[in-house]
Design an enzyme around this catalytic site. Sequence first.
Site, PDB file in Angstrom:
ATOM      1  N   CYS A   1       6.283  -1.159   4.804  1.00 58.99           N
ATOM      2  CA  CYS A   1       5.942  -2.344   4.249  1.00 58.99           C
ATOM      3  C   CYS A   1       5.733  -2.327   2.648  1.00 58.99           C
ATOM      4  CB  CYS A   1       5.199  -3.504   4.639  1.00 58.99           C
ATOM      5  SG  CYS A   1       5.275  -3.521   6.188  1.00 58.99           S
TER       6      CYS A   1
ATOM      7  N   HIS B   1       8.280 -12.085   4.315  1.00 57.18           N
ATOM      8  CA  HIS B   1       7.674 -10.434   3.850  1.00 57.18           C
ATOM      9  C   HIS B   1       9.169  -9.705   4.409  1.00 57.18           C
ATOM     10  CE1 HIS B   1       6.210  -7.016   4.333  1.00 57.18           C
ATOM     11  NE2 HIS B   1       5.510  -7.056   5.149  1.00 57.18           N
TER      12      HIS B   1
ATOM     13  N   CYS C   1      -0.733  -3.413   3.715  1.00 52.54           N
ATOM     14  CA  CYS C   1      -0.912  -2.483   4.430  1.00 52.54           C
ATOM     15  C   CYS C   1       0.269  -1.626   5.328  1.00 52.54           C
ATOM     16  CB  CYS C   1      -1.386  -3.435   5.673  1.00 52.54           C
ATOM     17  SG  CYS C   1       0.135  -4.402   6.251  1.00 52.54           S
TER      18      CYS C   1
END
Length: 415
Positions: free
Chosen positions: A114, A370, A400
């Site tokens: 991510c 996202h 994260c």
Amino acid sequence: MAAERLGSILKHLTPGNALSSITSKNPDDIVITLAIRTPLVKARKGGFKDTSLEYMVYALLKEVKERCNLDPALVEDICLGNVSDGKAAYKLRAAALAAGFPDTAGASSVNRFCSSGLKATADIAHAISSGSIEVGVAIGAEQMTVGGDALEKPFDEAVTSQSQQSADCMQPMGWTSENVSADFGISREEMDRFAAESFQRAERAQNAGWFDDEIVPIRTRVKGPDGQWKEVVLDRDDGIRPGTTPESLAKIRAAFPQWGGKTTGGNASQLTDGAAAVLLMKRSTAIKLGQPIVAKYVATTVAGLAPRIMGIGPTVAIPKLLSQLGITLGDVDVVEINEAFASMAVYCRDKLALDWAKMNPRGGAIALGHPLGATGARQIVTGLSECRRTGKKILLTSMCIGTGMGMAGLFVSEA
């Protein structure tokens, strides 16, 4: 609150301390001269559902080239953060050439889950700082309509049998969200309340036009239910749900009942397509080329933790970065933390004792979406836009990372 604010002001004014060094301006500073993104749209349903990764990157790079008013031959390297496409480097190279960057510019892709977009930014910044290149572009992009982070098959048992943490690396993200909520006692009500606030902030920002200076319109094609193609211009994030409340989110059923009952499609980040880009160079180069300086890149770091609670990575990465720089969260004006899941965002906020007003002031991934490889760069773009609007200076971003890591970056707005 007044005393805290006064202390922060005094730190800004006191010469010789860590914060004054961070905010100072020197010729060798690595600076961002352009920070833009595409709209973020729903995977499999939104305007990019029929758009390839290479076209999305091409369209964004065209905007970079046109908006920076810079000879593209000066760009020496382009790095793309991407998670799910093993051919991302090939596609970036083709997209860059199609967008008008010459074959003298390099191209590469990087995958740090991510935080890939933030990692790409750091890699370009470090290449400039070391003298390897003078000008570079960092991108984060993900086409989640056709890709994601799910494993195709289990890892080799010879590896996973060596430790439980090794086996935990195979846990899907939804499972890790339920682990966080169970391990740290985070309730469904807290998660829905956080998620509702994310939607409300994003709705308010969109209605006020606060996203307008960060989003560049992208022209593409969409295939309708009738099989017909039509050309569209995408210029708005489409995942924001107007009128969302904790009560409305409470009606949504659990997404992962096999692992727990708290994470839902309403309090977790959406599957999303989108991209973001930043242009970097030294301050001296920017001044020589007449480029507007948007922000100063200060530093990034990465830190690890147990894979089964991977989403709380910011709670280890942020303190590490602040300690390295000699500053505190009180010195920071805007904090962009990835809202992969509300369980994790609530834990990070509370564990770090973050002022919620500073955290994701325009909403985060729960409301906006996202796109895995893009969010690390998208947070930079959004955070710097918020700094411009409010006159705030210090931006902290943190992600994260799947398999148990966190990454954090610090930037100083100058626009």
